[in-house]
Design a protein around this motif. Structure first.
Motif, PDB file in Angstrom:
ATOM      1  N   GLY A 125      21.685 -32.493  29.973  1.00 35.76           N
ATOM      2  CA  GLY A 125      20.451 -32.146  30.663  1.00 35.76           C
ATOM      3  C   GLY A 125      19.365 -31.785  29.666  1.00 35.76           C
ATOM      4  N   LYS A 126      18.130 -32.023  30.032  1.00 36.27           N
ATOM      5  CA  LYS A 126      17.020 -31.722  29.131  1.00 36.27           C
ATOM      6  C   LYS A 126      16.968 -30.229  28.866  1.00 36.27           C
ATOM      7  CE  LYS A 126      12.170 -32.725  28.220  1.00 36.27           C
ATOM      8  NZ  LYS A 126      10.971 -33.449  28.662  1.00 36.27           N
ATOM      9  N   PHE A 127      16.884 -29.857  27.586  1.00 36.18           N
ATOM     10  CA  PHE A 127      16.981 -28.449  27.226  1.00 36.18           C
ATOM     11  C   PHE A 127      16.128 -28.183  26.010  1.00 36.18           C
ATOM     12  CE2 PHE A 127      19.229 -24.694  25.464  1.00 36.18           C
ATOM     13  CZ  PHE A 127      19.192 -23.890  26.584  1.00 36.18           C
ATOM     14  N   GLU A 128      14.897 -27.772  26.237  1.00 38.46           N
ATOM     15  CA  GLU A 128      13.971 -27.479  25.150  1.00 38.46           C
ATOM     16  C   GLU A 128      13.475 -26.045  25.305  1.00 38.46           C
ATOM     17  OE1 GLU A 128      11.022 -30.532  25.374  1.00 38.46           O
ATOM     18  OE2 GLU A 128      12.306 -32.065  24.477  1.00 38.46           O
ATOM     19  N   VAL A 129      14.052 -25.157  24.497  1.00 41.95           N
ATOM     20  CA  VAL A 129      13.713 -23.739  24.523  1.00 41.95           C
ATOM     21  C   VAL A 129      13.104 -23.378  23.181  1.00 41.95           C
ATOM     22  CG1 VAL A 129      14.606 -21.394  24.765  1.00 41.95           C
ATOM     23  CG2 VAL A 129      15.580 -23.243  26.144  1.00 41.95           C
TER      24      VAL A 129
END
Length: 349
Positions: free
Chosen positions: A163-167
Motif C-alpha cells: 500500500g502507498k506509504f509516504e510519511v
C-alpha cells in the motif's frame, strides 16, 4: 530391498555436497527419482522434505525441487502483519508473495492484528525478539503504522509495505495499487455514462482512501465537473450508511450515482437503495473499488476497478529478498495501475 527415506535423503545429500547437483539446479521430478532409486514416490517426497528442513533444497508445489545456493539463499521466516484485517483482496497478493518466498527458502507467517493499533504494535515488539528475516506490513493508517515500521527498523529488520506509504521522515519501500489513477479511471467512466451529479461515501482515513477520493475529484475537475461538498461523506461505522443514503436520496436534486470508495461500502449502499425501494442503476447507479470477490454477487453486479494484486505480491517478495540480501540500499516506491471492470450497477458498457 527397498530403500528407506533416510537412505534416499543420504544419497541426494551426498549428490548435492559432492557437486553432482549444482546450486540452483532443479532436481528430477519425484516420480523420476522414485523410479531411478527403485522406491515409492511417497518415500522420495519424505526424503526431500527432510532435505528442505536442512536448508539444502527448496520445495515448490508448482515447480519442483531446487538445490539451495548457500551464497545467496536465505532460510528463515517473513512475518506479514495485517492490522487492517484479512480481506478477499489480501489473499491474492499474499499467495504470490508466499510462493516466491518459499522458492527462496523462506516461510511466511501472517499475523491478523485486526482490532486496536496497540495490538499490532505489541505483535511487532514481540516479533523483533524472534529470528525473523523480514516483514511485510499492510498499514492501517499513516501515523499508527509509523510506530510499527520504526520498531522493525530500529531492530534492523527489513520492512516493505503493501500500500502507498509516504510519511515525512520515514524511509520505507512500498508496492501499491495506484489509487489516484483508479479514482480518475472511475470518474472518467461515469462522465462518459452521462453522470454529472455524483456522491462519494467512505469509512476510513487511510492514505489509500484519500488517494482514491483525490483522483476521483481530479477526474471530474478535468471535465469541468465539481464534486459538491455536501455529496462527500465519511462515516465511522457501516450502520451510518443507511442514514447517509436516505438523506441524499430524499433531496430535491439527488445524485445519479454513488461511489463507494471500496466495494464493501458500495455493497452496503446498494443494500440501502434496495431497502428504500430504488432500482440500481435506473434510479441511482453505484460503483465500488477493489473488485472484491463479492462484487459480482451484489444486488446488481458491481462496476468497480481491479488492482493487479498478484503482480503486487511478486514485487513485494522481490523487493524484500533484494533488501535482505543487501542488493537494495534505497527505498523502492512502486505503483501499479487499476483496470476498469464494468458490470450492471451503473449500466452496461
Amino acid at each position: 530391498m527397498a530403500k528407506s527415506y533416510s537412505d534416499i535423503r543420504s544419497i541426494v545429500r551426498e549428490a548435492i555436497t559432492s557437486g553432482r547437483y549444482k546450486p540452483n539446479e532443479w532436481l528430477p521430478p519425484d516420480h523420476e527419482l522414485a523410479r531411478e532409486m527403485q522406491t515409492s514416490r511417497l518415500t522420495v517426497h519424505r526424503a526431500l522434505q527432510g532435505l528442505a528442513r536442512e536448508g539444502l533444497v527448496h520445495r515448490s508445489p508448482r515447480r519442483g525441487t531446487r538445490v539451495a545456493d548457500p551464497r545467496k539463499d536465505i532460510v528463515g521466516t517473513v512475518a506479514v502483519l495485517l492490522p487492517a484485517g484479512f480481506t478477499g483482496r489480501t489473499a491474492d497478493w499474499l499467495d504470490s508473495l508466499g510462493t516466491d518466498l518459499l522458492e527462496a527458502g523462506i516461510t511466511v507467517a501472517p499475523y491478523n492484528c485486526h482490532g486496536t493499533v496497540s495490538r499490532a504494535v505489541q505483535v511487532a515488539r514481540l516479533l523483533v525478539r524472534n529470528p525473523i528475516v523480514g516483514v511485510v506490513l499492510m498499514p492501517p493508517t499513516y501515523e499508527d503504522s509509523r510506530r510499527i515500521v520504526e520498531i522493525f527498523q530500529d531492530a534492523r529488520v527489513p520492512v516493505v509495505v503493501e500500500g502507498k506509504f509516504e510519511v515525512p521522515g520515514l524511509e520505507v519501500s512500498y508496492v501499491s495499487a495506484n489509487h489516484r489513477q483508479g479514482g480518475r479511471l472511475l470518474a472518467e467512466h461515469l462522465l462518459k455514462r452521462g453522470h454529472r451529479r455524483m456522491a462519494t461515501v467512505s469509512c476510513s482515513h487511510t492514505q489509500d482512501v484519500q488517494e482514491r477520493g483525490r483522483g476521483f475529484r481530479e477526474g471530474l475537475a478535468a471535465a469541468g465537473v465539481e464534486l459538491e461538498e455536501n455529496c462527500t461523506f465519511e462515516v465511522r461505522r457501516f450502520n451510518e450508511i443507511l442514514y447517509v443514503v436516505r438523506e441524499m436520496m430524499n433531496r430535491p436534486e439527488r445524485p445519479s450515482v454513488i461511489f463507494g470508495l471500496n466495494d464493501l461500502i458500495a455493497a452496503e449502499v446498494m443494500a440501502v437503495l434496495h431497502q428504500i425501494g430504488l432500482r440500481i442503476p435506473q434510479d441511482c447507479a453505484v460503483v465500488g473499488m477493489g473488485d472484491e470477490p463479492m462484487s459480482k454477487a451484489t444486488i446488481s453486479p458491481m462496476t468497480t476497478a481491479r488492482a493487479p494484486l498478484v503482480e503486487e505480491g511478486h514485487l513485494l517478495a522481490s523487493i524484500l529478498l533484494n533488501t535482505i540480501q543487501g542488493r537494495l540500499s534505497e527505498p523502492q516506491r512502486i505503483e501499479l495501475d487499476y483496470e476498469l471492470v464494468v458490470r450492471q450497477s451503473c449500466g452496461q458498457a
